[in-house]
Design a protein around this motif. Sequence first.
Motif, PDB file in Angstrom:
ATOM      1  N   UNK A 627       0.826  -1.190  -0.280  1.00 48.20           N
ATOM      2  CA  UNK A 627      -0.103   0.001  -0.153  1.00 48.20           C
ATOM      3  C   UNK A 627       0.951   1.132  -0.054  1.00 48.20           C
ATOM      4  N   UNK A 628       0.786   2.062  -1.004  1.00 46.30           N
ATOM      5  CA  UNK A 628       1.691   3.059  -1.207  1.00 46.30           C
ATOM      6  C   UNK A 628       0.672   4.357  -1.765  1.00 46.30           C
ATOM      7  N   UNK A 629       0.695   5.526  -1.007  1.00 43.26           N
ATOM      8  CA  UNK A 629      -0.018   6.684  -1.578  1.00 43.26           C
ATOM      9  C   UNK A 629       0.796   7.885  -1.875  1.00 43.26           C
ATOM     10  N   UNK A 630       0.781   8.369  -2.843  1.00 45.27           N
ATOM     11  CA  UNK A 630       1.454   9.749  -3.408  1.00 45.27           C
ATOM     12  C   UNK A 630       0.530  10.856  -3.277  1.00 45.27           C
ATOM     13  N   UNK A 631       1.370  11.971  -3.425  1.00 47.81           N
ATOM     14  CA  UNK A 631       0.487  13.360  -3.377  1.00 47.81           C
ATOM     15  C   UNK A 631      -0.297  13.655  -2.409  1.00 47.81           C
ATOM     16  N   UNK A 635      -3.170  17.030   5.647  1.00 44.72           N
ATOM     17  CA  UNK A 635      -4.485  16.459   5.901  1.00 44.72           C
ATOM     18  C   UNK A 635      -4.903  15.148   5.500  1.00 44.72           C
ATOM     19  N   UNK A 636      -4.480  15.053   4.189  1.00 47.12           N
ATOM     20  CA  UNK A 636      -4.899  13.789   3.547  1.00 47.12           C
ATOM     21  C   UNK A 636      -4.284  12.486   4.433  1.00 47.12           C
ATOM     22  N   UNK A 637      -3.061  12.732   4.971  1.00 48.69           N
ATOM     23  CA  UNK A 637      -2.430  11.536   5.753  1.00 48.69           C
ATOM     24  C   UNK A 637      -3.270  11.438   7.060  1.00 48.69           C
ATOM     25  N   UNK A 639      -6.149  12.091   7.580  1.00 43.74           N
ATOM     26  CA  UNK A 639      -7.805  11.523   7.274  1.00 43.74           C
ATOM     27  C   UNK A 639      -7.525   9.862   7.095  1.00 43.74           C
ATOM     28  N   UNK A 640      -6.382   9.706   6.228  1.00 43.10           N
ATOM     29  CA  UNK A 640      -6.376   8.320   5.999  1.00 43.10           C
ATOM     30  C   UNK A 640      -6.134   7.270   7.304  1.00 43.10           C
ATOM     31  N   UNK A 641      -5.312   8.121   8.013  1.00 47.18           N
ATOM     32  CA  UNK A 641      -5.072   7.316   9.296  1.00 47.18           C
ATOM     33  C   UNK A 641      -6.424   7.309  10.239  1.00 47.18           C
ATOM     34  N   UNK A 642      -7.122   8.199  10.205  1.00 44.23           N
ATOM     35  CA  UNK A 642      -8.441   8.061  10.820  1.00 44.23           C
ATOM     36  C   UNK A 642      -9.279   7.141  10.154  1.00 44.23           C
ATOM     37  N   UNK A 643      -9.214   6.767   8.908  1.00 43.09           N
ATOM     38  CA  UNK A 643     -10.090   5.734   8.208  1.00 43.09           C
ATOM     39  C   UNK A 643      -9.434   4.545   8.702  1.00 43.09           C
ATOM     40  N   UNK A 644      -8.220   4.267   8.810  1.00 47.49           N
ATOM     41  CA  UNK A 644      -7.792   3.104   9.259  1.00 47.49           C
ATOM     42  C   UNK A 644      -8.060   2.754  10.898  1.00 47.49           C
TER      43      UNK A 644
END
Length: 782
Positions: A627-631, A635-637, A639-644
């Motif tokens: 799993x690798x997320x660019x750009x 805030x995106x980081x 939010x993604x951690x909150x989803x996890x």
Amino acid sequence: MNDATRTANNDPYEVETDIQSNTPLAPKRAHLQLAIEGMTCQACASRIEKVLNKKPAVYEVNVNFAGETANVDYDPAQTTPEQVTEWVNKTGFVANLQAADSLFAKSDEDTATVYPWRLIALWVCLLPFLVGMAGMLVGQGMAWMPPVWIQFILATIVQFGLALPFYKSAWASIKGGLANMDVLVVIGTVTIWAYSTYLWLTHGDGTLSSLLQSGHAGGHGPAVYFEAGVMVIAFVRTGKYLEERTKKHSLNSIDLLLSLTPDEVEQQQPNGDFHNVALQAVQVGDILRAKQGSRVATDGVVISGAGWCVESHLTGESVPLKKEAGDVLLAGALVENGSLLYRVSAKGSDTKLGDMVQALSDAQGSKANLARLADRVTAIFVPVVVTIALVTFGLTWWLTGMVDTALMHAVSVLVIACPCALGLATPAAIMAGMGVAARHGVWFKDAQSLEAAGNIDTVVLDKTGTLTIGKPTIVDQVMVDKSLAVDDVLQIAASVEAHASHPLATALINAASERNLPLMTVTDISVIKGAGIQANIEGLGVVKVGTAEFANLTLPKLMPKVWQIASTVAISINDEPLGAFALADDLKDDTPQAITALQDAGINVILMSGDKQSVVDHVAGQLGIEQAYGKMSPRDKASQIALLQTAGHKVAMAGDGVNDAPAMATADASFAMFEGTDVAQHSASARLMGESLMHIDAAQKIANATVRNIKQNLFFAFIYNCLGIPLAAFGFLNPMIAAAAMALSSISVLMNALRLTRFKTEVELNNTVSNTQTDSKRLTKT
């Protein structure tokens, strides 16, 4: 906007404003640490917390029974450290302020050998009873037991003389409204002494001659139980003594760190000679000498000489570092080879070692969430045990009609009940775990941080400065405006990036410096998160440096492959693109090993970066990260951690930049990389003191082992009480056995916690195997 500062690390930028907030300022918050004397169990710690938490000026209190410390956050506008100390003293304990340099100040009392005279006297009084009990074991009955009047004298000396600390502690706890373990010991032993005295005084015709002649020899005399009370007090006191020694020595990692600095140092005199002086007499600016095999006494800067130093006590990395003129030395470093002359820049608590010692002391004094359960139990433990003892006495007397049997059963219940094991279960493991983590270059902020790290199942990693070295270099460039030379564009870009702190900015500045390109004067600097940085250069206009989109640049589709795996920094003037640079950053040497180690431990590793997706995918492919997320913006980081987390995952975040701070604050646990920004280090729940990514693996494994140890300790403590109390109530345990079992329960918890000190990371295990194989080869050749 003028004088804006760069707020990103490897991720994009953000506009900063100077808008004033109307929100009232938060109340001032001060912190102090107290050394507490006189605590005998977790109930004592709970009592201090209860008293201080009632004070309006106190925000938060954490009392560590194992460490015998109290960390207090208070409002300095409402109270003083001296007042807080006085509040603790009124609860029946002795509190002393921990000054900034107190951890480094070695007094004669600290180094002197203190003999446990009271404990020795207790066992001297117990010896005649042990002889008598030995006679019972070899078939001599009561023949070897001393006369009852001697038993009475010995028991009285013990009960009201040598056991006086039990009474003081019990009375102080009762006054504080929260009974401790000593209350149970006092009630049980006083009951035994009073009942035995009553039987002795009412035996015979009551004359002095009759009392002196009464005894067990020949089977005559009352059936007294003086030996039970003496043995209970002796066993409990012995257990306390062993417990105190274990807490102060074996579990105390702080003492091990303090021992890294020598008591005496070689100081250069005005005439150039060197004299040995006490470390405490050294001042900042003095010149000291460190020879091969010695320890560096203070932080300093090498002024002459050369050598190799091991700084594993701070970084966890045992690889020697070369030190020569101009290099920084850290207190506690071992000079493995060479000789160094250095000027003192900091001493005592102001050194890096001092900062580590204070951080470790604060962290060990904090309280893990798992400890809250033990606190709730110990708060009601003593009243419940006393009630059980009374019920046991009543039922046994009613069922058997024998008051002495009922009394022994009730006393056994009082004696075997032990809140100490519950109180020690968490702090003992935390102290050991914190010490091991510090030894491996991981500084946890507090106990909750260590506990959180031990429960993670997912690790999110930043790219630049975390997986990579963090020192990118220019590997290619493309110019849109052919009228400008590459050096001209680089000079413009570096002039603007000089006001940023991003690794990519540093790469451009270094490249300009290597080419001897002077930086231009810039004004009106603005940082735009997620895009780049812009400024005004007189005679040119508005210069933008950042992403291709930000600089209004569209790169050709057919570009060399390096552009697909390198970071792009584009430049424009007045929204007219000038060109772009491709910058590449190498992976750290041990990054693949660290990723593999985390994945082998069942940890899901995710890469999140502000860099373009093609670069992120390339790095992820090299490391086997699925799993690798660019750009990704900050805030995106987050939010993604909150989803996890919403999906039930326990997430840790590792990064080194300001833009990583939101994600770190959102994650359950967070790690700031070595030499990361101040914001990142303050946001993180743990600091990694070495550049190696293996520190994350070590932190996770140490934290996980500590959490397992805490759970084992709590399980044992609960099971011990759940089994021991019923066995005592039904008469399967007499008071002597109950006392021995109670003392052993605390010792066993401490011994289990000590197992953590033998923890070895994967790197250490590999080094051990490697050294063993090397030694075997040498023996074979021999």
